[in-house]
Motif scaffolding. Sequence first.
Motif, PDB file in Angstrom:
ATOM      1  N   GLY A  75       0.831  -1.196   0.000  1.00 51.99           N
ATOM      2  CA  GLY A  75       0.000   0.000   0.000  1.00 51.99           C
ATOM      3  C   GLY A  75       0.867   1.248   0.000  1.00 51.99           C
ATOM      4  O   GLY A  75       2.014   1.230   0.463  1.00 51.99           O
ATOM      5  N   ALA A 103      -3.403   4.730   5.219  1.00 49.05           N
ATOM      6  CA  ALA A 103      -4.740   4.153   5.110  1.00 49.05           C
ATOM      7  C   ALA A 103      -4.726   2.900   4.235  1.00 49.05           C
ATOM      8  O   ALA A 103      -5.367   1.890   4.562  1.00 49.05           O
ATOM      9  N   GLU A 104      -3.998   2.970   3.128  1.00 50.21           N
ATOM     10  CA  GLU A 104      -3.909   1.789   2.260  1.00 50.21           C
ATOM     11  C   GLU A 104      -3.202   0.638   2.968  1.00 50.21           C
ATOM     12  O   GLU A 104      -3.612  -0.518   2.860  1.00 50.21           O
ATOM     13  N   THR A 123      -5.586  -1.008   5.277  1.00 49.15           N
ATOM     14  CA  THR A 123      -6.577  -1.800   4.552  1.00 49.15           C
ATOM     15  C   THR A 123      -5.963  -3.088   4.032  1.00 49.15           C
ATOM     16  O   THR A 123      -6.585  -4.156   4.088  1.00 49.15           O
ATOM     17  N   MET A 173      -5.876  -5.422   6.897  1.00 48.21           N
ATOM     18  CA  MET A 173      -7.196  -5.973   7.203  1.00 48.21           C
ATOM     19  C   MET A 173      -7.567  -7.094   6.247  1.00 48.21           C
ATOM     20  O   MET A 173      -8.069  -8.147   6.662  1.00 48.21           O
ATOM     21  N   VAL A 174      -7.312  -6.865   4.965  1.00 45.04           N
ATOM     22  CA  VAL A 174      -7.640  -7.890   3.976  1.00 45.04           C
ATOM     23  C   VAL A 174      -6.778  -9.135   4.201  1.00 45.04           C
ATOM     24  O   VAL A 174      -7.272 -10.272   4.093  1.00 45.04           O
ATOM     25  N   VAL A 190     -15.549  -5.132  -1.174  1.00 40.47           N
ATOM     26  CA  VAL A 190     -14.303  -4.372  -1.192  1.00 40.47           C
ATOM     27  C   VAL A 190     -13.904  -4.056  -2.635  1.00 40.47           C
ATOM     28  O   VAL A 190     -13.517  -2.927  -2.962  1.00 40.47           O
ATOM     29  N   ASN A 250     -13.818  -0.251  -4.163  1.00 40.11           N
ATOM     30  CA  ASN A 250     -12.547   0.301  -4.634  1.00 40.11           C
ATOM     31  C   ASN A 250     -12.593   0.621  -6.129  1.00 40.11           C
ATOM     32  O   ASN A 250     -12.018   1.599  -6.590  1.00 40.11           O
ATOM     33  N   VAL A 277      -7.004  -2.916  -2.924  1.00 40.78           N
ATOM     34  CA  VAL A 277      -6.554  -1.684  -2.276  1.00 40.78           C
ATOM     35  C   VAL A 277      -5.839  -0.820  -3.310  1.00 40.78           C
ATOM     36  O   VAL A 277      -4.963  -1.302  -4.035  1.00 40.78           O
ATOM     37  N   ALA A 333      -2.486  -7.799  -0.576  1.00 42.84           N
ATOM     38  CA  ALA A 333      -3.886  -8.154  -0.329  1.00 42.84           C
ATOM     39  C   ALA A 333      -4.447  -8.958  -1.496  1.00 42.84           C
ATOM     40  O   ALA A 333      -5.103  -9.994  -1.302  1.00 42.84           O
TER      41      ALA A 333
END
Length: 221
Positions: free
Chosen positions: A84, A88-89, A92, A95-96, A139, A143, A149, A156
């Motif tokens: 990422g 923020a990326e 994420t 999380m993925v 998701v 996106n 992402v 991810a």
Amino acid sequence: MTSQIIKLTYVNGRGLAESGRMIMAAAGVEWEERHLADKSEIEQLRKDGVLMFEQIPLLQIDGLNLVQSSAINLYLANKYNLAGKTAAEKATVNMVLEGAKDFGVYGTIPFYPKESQEKVLNENKKKAENRYLPAFEKVLADNNSGYFVGDSLTAADIVVFEKLLPMDEYLPDLIPAYPKLHIFFDKMKNNPNLSAYLSSNKRFPQPDDAYVAGVLKILYT
């Protein structure tokens, strides 16, 4: 100056090392593998002090002895710019990755007793349909770049793809029911580096009884 050799130590199969393999493959890097064949080999690694929690996979890279598959994946993602682009990326992506890890149980089905494998498969099919596949679809839809992402490939994407592959071996009708995920799955299969890896001798076949017996002998007896 020669580049340092990346060395992965694991058993002779997919397992917890497969997502790391696929991240390296997607990044276009080469690595060597050592496949443990006897319990004495992992005992020696423990004595050598290279396994922090006495478990494999072990990735030796940049002078580090990395264990725990999630830590290995994150290191590789950061090293090869697949983690990422913004804070923020990156969050994420993480999380993925965690969701994909929870979802990715299909490679473990051969380790269950024969008489319970169909039940386990059906239970996880329901979880996939009720939780994970709709979440993956949402998701991708939110996106709207074809990736999970940002606007380019990340770990991810690679790890979700790696976890979808064994599910698709068991349940080939599931992914086509999710349009965005189906497009994503086909795109990942056609990624040149991943396609080359999947058709190479580094890609292990679906686990069978011999593989299960070998793993149990090396790690659990």
